[in-house]
Scaffold this motif. Sequence first.
Motif, PDB file in Angstrom:
ATOM      1  N   ARG A 117      -7.061  -8.074  -1.480  1.00  0.00           N
ATOM      2  CA  ARG A 117      -7.875  -7.885  -3.184  1.00  0.00           C
ATOM      3  C   ARG A 117      -7.277  -5.827  -2.156  1.00  0.00           C
ATOM      4  N   ILE A 118      -6.470  -5.259  -3.497  1.00  0.00           N
ATOM      5  CA  ILE A 118      -6.647  -3.678  -3.339  1.00  0.00           C
ATOM      6  C   ILE A 118      -7.458  -3.210  -4.198  1.00  0.00           C
ATOM      7  N   THR A 119      -8.613  -1.723  -3.550  1.00  0.00           N
ATOM      8  CA  THR A 119      -8.986  -1.040  -4.725  1.00  0.00           C
ATOM      9  C   THR A 119      -8.471  -0.007  -4.201  1.00  0.00           C
ATOM     10  N   ALA A 120      -8.690   1.182  -5.695  1.00  0.00           N
ATOM     11  CA  ALA A 120      -7.628   2.862  -5.818  1.00  0.00           C
ATOM     12  C   ALA A 120      -9.273   3.542  -6.332  1.00  0.00           C
ATOM     13  N   VAL A 121     -10.010   4.455  -4.968  1.00  0.00           N
ATOM     14  CA  VAL A 121     -10.368   5.950  -5.299  1.00  0.00           C
ATOM     15  C   VAL A 121      -9.918   6.630  -5.377  1.00  0.00           C
ATOM     16  N   LEU A 122      -9.885   6.516  -7.158  1.00  0.00           N
ATOM     17  CA  LEU A 122      -9.047   7.973  -7.667  1.00  0.00           C
ATOM     18  C   LEU A 122     -10.153   9.299  -8.360  1.00  0.00           C
ATOM     19  N   LEU A 175       0.504  -1.090   0.110  1.00  0.00           N
ATOM     20  CA  LEU A 175      -0.112  -0.055   0.510  1.00  0.00           C
ATOM     21  C   LEU A 175       1.355   1.331  -0.038  1.00  0.00           C
ATOM     22  N   THR A 176       1.787   0.940   0.762  1.00  0.00           N
ATOM     23  CA  THR A 176       2.969   2.034   0.786  1.00  0.00           C
ATOM     24  C   THR A 176       3.105   2.679  -0.446  1.00  0.00           C
ATOM     25  N   GLU A 177       4.025   1.645  -1.529  1.00  0.00           N
ATOM     26  CA  GLU A 177       4.677   2.131  -2.157  1.00  0.00           C
ATOM     27  C   GLU A 177       4.010   2.132  -3.272  1.00  0.00           C
ATOM     28  N   HIS A 178       1.945   1.734  -3.404  1.00  0.00           N
ATOM     29  CA  HIS A 178       1.398   2.460  -4.674  1.00  0.00           C
ATOM     30  C   HIS A 178       1.110   3.810  -3.558  1.00  0.00           C
ATOM     31  N   LYS A 217       3.387  14.417 -11.682  1.00  0.00           N
ATOM     32  CA  LYS A 217       3.993  15.256 -12.241  1.00  0.00           C
ATOM     33  C   LYS A 217       2.683  15.880 -13.584  1.00  0.00           C
ATOM     34  N   ASN A 218       1.384  15.118 -12.978  1.00  0.00           N
ATOM     35  CA  ASN A 218      -0.168  15.615 -14.202  1.00  0.00           C
ATOM     36  C   ASN A 218      -1.193  16.583 -12.872  1.00  0.00           C
ATOM     37  N   GLY A 219      -0.945  16.607 -11.796  1.00  0.00           N
ATOM     38  CA  GLY A 219      -1.842  17.580 -10.633  1.00  0.00           C
ATOM     39  C   GLY A 219      -3.233  16.994 -10.832  1.00  0.00           C
ATOM     40  N   SER A 220      -3.457  15.568 -11.056  1.00  0.00           N
ATOM     41  CA  SER A 220      -4.301  14.505 -10.737  1.00  0.00           C
ATOM     42  C   SER A 220      -4.194  13.417 -10.739  1.00  0.00           C
ATOM     43  N   TYR A 221      -4.707  12.632  -9.344  1.00  0.00           N
ATOM     44  CA  TYR A 221      -5.240  11.066 -10.037  1.00  0.00           C
ATOM     45  C   TYR A 221      -5.691  10.500 -10.578  1.00  0.00           C
ATOM     46  N   ILE A 222      -6.602  10.943 -11.466  1.00  0.00           N
ATOM     47  CA  ILE A 222      -7.824  10.739 -12.149  1.00  0.00           C
ATOM     48  C   ILE A 222      -6.065   9.583 -13.137  1.00  0.00           C
ATOM     49  N   ASP A 223      -6.687   8.508 -13.525  1.00  0.00           N
ATOM     50  CA  ASP A 223      -6.156   8.082 -14.851  1.00  0.00           C
ATOM     51  C   ASP A 223      -5.261   7.300 -14.482  1.00  0.00           C
ATOM     52  N   ALA A 224      -4.293   7.606 -13.054  1.00  0.00           N
ATOM     53  CA  ALA A 224      -2.936   6.668 -12.945  1.00  0.00           C
ATOM     54  C   ALA A 224      -3.001   4.964 -12.933  1.00  0.00           C
ATOM     55  N   SER A 225      -2.062   4.945 -13.352  1.00  0.00           N
ATOM     56  CA  SER A 225      -1.569   3.307 -12.975  1.00  0.00           C
ATOM     57  C   SER A 225      -1.188   3.068 -12.838  1.00  0.00           C
ATOM     58  N   GLY A 226      -0.579   1.650 -12.461  1.00  0.00           N
ATOM     59  CA  GLY A 226       0.006   1.695 -12.316  1.00  0.00           C
ATOM     60  C   GLY A 226       0.041   0.228 -10.260  1.00  0.00           C
ATOM     61  N   VAL A 227      -1.016   0.793  -9.586  1.00  0.00           N
ATOM     62  CA  VAL A 227      -1.876   0.544  -9.110  1.00  0.00           C
ATOM     63  C   VAL A 227      -2.523  -1.263  -8.835  1.00  0.00           C
ATOM     64  N   SER A 228      -1.651  -2.392  -8.387  1.00  0.00           N
ATOM     65  CA  SER A 228      -1.912  -3.495  -8.415  1.00  0.00           C
ATOM     66  C   SER A 228      -3.278  -4.154  -7.953  1.00  0.00           C
ATOM     67  N   PRO A 281      -9.623  13.857  -8.438  1.00  0.00           N
ATOM     68  CA  PRO A 281      -8.168  14.333  -9.419  1.00  0.00           C
ATOM     69  C   PRO A 281      -7.880  15.128  -8.204  1.00  0.00           C
ATOM     70  N   GLN A 282      -8.036  15.057  -6.391  1.00  0.00           N
ATOM     71  CA  GLN A 282      -7.666  15.949  -5.354  1.00  0.00           C
ATOM     72  C   GLN A 282      -6.812  14.542  -4.511  1.00  0.00           C
ATOM     73  N   ASP A 283      -7.083  13.992  -4.524  1.00  0.00           N
ATOM     74  CA  ASP A 283      -7.180  12.702  -3.541  1.00  0.00           C
ATOM     75  C   ASP A 283      -7.021  11.377  -3.844  1.00  0.00           C
ATOM     76  N   PHE A 284      -6.794  10.183  -2.920  1.00  0.00           N
ATOM     77  CA  PHE A 284      -7.159   8.998  -3.114  1.00  0.00           C
ATOM     78  C   PHE A 284      -7.470   8.414  -2.129  1.00  0.00           C
ATOM     79  N   SER A 285      -7.668   6.816  -2.486  1.00  0.00           N
ATOM     80  CA  SER A 285      -7.554   6.038  -0.807  1.00  0.00           C
ATOM     81  C   SER A 285      -7.488   5.142  -1.251  1.00  0.00           C
ATOM     82  N   LEU A 286      -6.457   3.922  -1.315  1.00  0.00           N
ATOM     83  CA  LEU A 286      -6.353   2.597  -1.525  1.00  0.00           C
ATOM     84  C   LEU A 286      -6.863   1.522  -0.147  1.00  0.00           C
ATOM     85  N   LEU A 287      -7.701   0.811  -0.399  1.00  0.00           N
ATOM     86  CA  LEU A 287      -8.342   0.041   0.571  1.00  0.00           C
ATOM     87  C   LEU A 287      -8.168  -1.898  -0.091  1.00  0.00           C
TER      88      LEU A 287
END
Length: 131
Positions: free
Chosen positions: A76-81, A45-48, A58-69, A83-89
């Motif tokens: 099982r990891i789910t990401a809510v991305l 989770l910390t690496e993600h 680089k992009n000014g937003s978390y939207i469309d970020a890839s690379g979260v396994s 524009p200005q924040d994210f959460s990983l579960l």
Amino acid sequence: MDSQGFTLIELLIAVAIIAVLAGIAYPGYVGHVNKAYRAEIVVLLTEHAQHLERYYTKNGSYIDASGVSVGNDRYRITAVLNPQDFSLLATPGVDSVMAGDACGAFSLTSSGVRTNPGAAPGMSRKACWGQ
């Protein structure tokens, strides 16, 4: 008369002693294995989160970020991305060895908030996250 070997009573006593020792050692072993699996998901989770922060820089937003396994065999990891924040579960897999773990799921937000949804009463963040 010189007998060789073990009597049935001696054999039963030896089996009973081994069973008692195994009954004491096995729960401790399982506890250490679960602690290692928890540490593994905390690192993942910390690496993600670090990857997402680099993307945001680089992009000014978390939207469309890839690379979260999607996680591993145990979580099982789910990401809510947004524009200005994210959460990983990270939720324990239903059929994994971590299903029913006292720490429950692991949640990490872009602001660094770490929680354990579904944790058993009395489980501290320090016990689950190792910090």
